[in-house]
Enzyme design. Structure first.
Site, PDB file in Angstrom:
ATOM      1  CG  ASN A 128      -9.032  -2.018  12.039  1.00  0.00           C
ATOM      2  OD1 ASN A 128      -8.032  -2.559  11.566  1.00  0.00           O
ATOM      3  ND2 ASN A 128      -9.573  -0.932  11.518  1.00  0.00           N
ATOM      4  CG  ASP A 144      -0.296  -0.442   2.512  1.00  0.00           C
ATOM      5  OD1 ASP A 144       0.941  -0.460   2.579  1.00  0.00           O
ATOM      6  OD2 ASP A 144      -1.018  -0.753   3.464  1.00  0.00           O
ATOM      7  CG  HIS A 177      -5.861  -2.399   8.949  1.00  0.00           C
ATOM      8  ND1 HIS A 177      -6.126  -1.201   9.581  1.00  0.00           N
ATOM      9  CD2 HIS A 177      -4.530  -2.511   8.924  1.00  0.00           C
ATOM     10  CE1 HIS A 177      -4.993  -0.633   9.925  1.00  0.00           C
ATOM     11  NE2 HIS A 177      -3.993  -1.406   9.532  1.00  0.00           N
ATOM     12  CD  GLU A 181      -8.807   0.806   7.914  1.00  0.00           C
ATOM     13  OE1 GLU A 181      -8.825  -0.047   8.815  1.00  0.00           O
ATOM     14  OE2 GLU A 181      -8.229   1.907   8.022  1.00  0.00           O
TER      15      GLU A 181
HETATM   16  C1  GLP Z   1      -0.662   0.182   8.723  1.00  0.00           C
HETATM   17  C2  GLP Z   1      -0.230  -0.552   7.453  1.00  0.00           C
HETATM   18  C3  GLP Z   1      -0.400  -2.032   7.578  1.00  0.00           C
HETATM   19  C4  GLP Z   1       0.215  -2.506   8.882  1.00  0.00           C
HETATM   20  C5  GLP Z   1      -0.545  -1.919  10.035  1.00  0.00           C
HETATM   21  C6  GLP Z   1      -0.058  -2.357  11.398  1.00  0.00           C
HETATM   22  O1  GLP Z   1      -1.990   0.554   8.682  1.00  0.00           O
HETATM   23  N1  GLP Z   1      -0.934  -0.093   6.285  1.00  0.00           N
HETATM   24  O2  GLP Z   1       0.179  -2.676   6.461  1.00  0.00           O
HETATM   25  O3  GLP Z   1       0.202  -3.898   8.957  1.00  0.00           O
HETATM   26  O4  GLP Z   1      -0.468  -0.501   9.943  1.00  0.00           O
HETATM   27  O5  GLP Z   1       1.040  -1.605  11.783  1.00  0.00           O
HETATM   28  P1  GLP Z   1       2.017  -1.944  12.954  1.00  0.00           P
HETATM   29  O6  GLP Z   1       2.882  -3.058  12.476  1.00  0.00           O
HETATM   30  O7  GLP Z   1       2.789  -0.685  13.162  1.00  0.00           O
HETATM   31  O8  GLP Z   1       1.177  -2.327  14.128  1.00  0.00           O
END
Ligand code: GLP
Length: 241
Positions: A136, A67, A138, A143
């Site tokens: 959540n 992304d 995702h 989402e």
């Molecule tokens: C962001 C990214 C995701 C990632 C998520 C969790 O929203 N777009 O790809 O997995 O956050 O992030 P973290 O690893 O910092 O908890």
């Protein structure tokens, strides 16, 4: 679904890096699907260390990222393009022209998404997709409620994701409200999937996503339907199962 239990974040990172390294060794011209977020940072650091020791070669590897924020220039240190260069691409011998992310500066969403789907198709398909897990549920920026069959799409970030990101920007106005993300359909077509999860704050969602019902309300729950998923999690993240 295979679960690898790691003692802590460092062990999780090493175990995940092991799996990525094995993929690169077995198939030097593999296509890696990569992720951002704080969780995979240690995994990338471990890969860089092995590369510096001469044990890994990225020269034939292709990467496609999950992304990118819409409207954030690549030079912005919060862009995922910047993140990937900073944590991995600039530190190993991957060819820059073989690293792909959605084009966040393309204002036409349909065009940006179509182009990215073509790029992914052009690679011949993702061999191993690395994923983090949002609180959540995702994956990428898919989402809750995201369609399971979707290709790359433009998403409105949820209020909670925008708030979570706020700390990285000078003001709320600067926080991107939209992003381009590989869709769940695309993620599910990867031959193998590797999920990294760390910390007690993820324990609840780990339980829901991997041991609860499969529902679009918990996007990661769809991974239960994939034939080759490995979850590498630390004890804290696995504390409720
Ligand atoms: C962001 C990214 C995701 C990632 C998520 C969790 O929203 N777009 O790809 O997995 O956050 O992030 P973290 O690893 O910092 O908890």
């Amino acid at each position: 679904m295979r679960i690898i239990r790691a003692k802590d974040y460092d062990e999780m990172s090493r175990r995940a890096a092991n799996i990525l390294a094995a993929q690169m060794i077995m198939k030097p011209n593999c296509v890696l699907g990569l992720a951002t977020g704080s969780t995979p940072i240690g995994t990338y650091a471990q890969l860089v260390e092995w590369y510096n020791r001469g044990d890994l070669d990225f020269s034939e590897v292709t990467t496609v990222n999950l992304d990118e924020y819409k409207g954030l220039p690549r030079e912005n240190d919060q862009s995922y393009y910047y993140f990937m260069n900073d944590n991995l691409f600039h530190k190993v011998n991957v060819r820059p022209e073989r690293t792909f992310l959605p084009n966040g500066m393309e204002p036409d969403s349909d065009k940006a998404c179509k182009e990215y789907d073509q790029i992914i198709a052009g690679t011949g398909g993702v061999d191993l997709q690395l994923l983090g897990l949002g609180h959540n549920g995702h994956i990428g920026f898919n989402e809750p409620g995201a369609a399971f069959e979707a290709g790359t799409n433009c998403v409105d970030l949820t209020e909670s994701t925008i708030k979570a990101n706020q700390r990285f920007f000078a003001s709320m106005d600067e926080v991107p409200k939209q992003a381009y993300t590989m869709g769940i359909g695309t993620i599910m077509r990867a031959k193998k999937i590797l999920v990294v999860v760390s910390g007690e704050d993820k324990a609840e969602i780990v339980k829901k996503a991997f041991f609860g019902p499969i529902t679009p309300q918990v996007p990661a729950s769809v991974l239960q339907l994939h034939g080759d998923v490995t979850i590498v999690a630390d004890e804290a993240a696995l504390s409720l199962i």
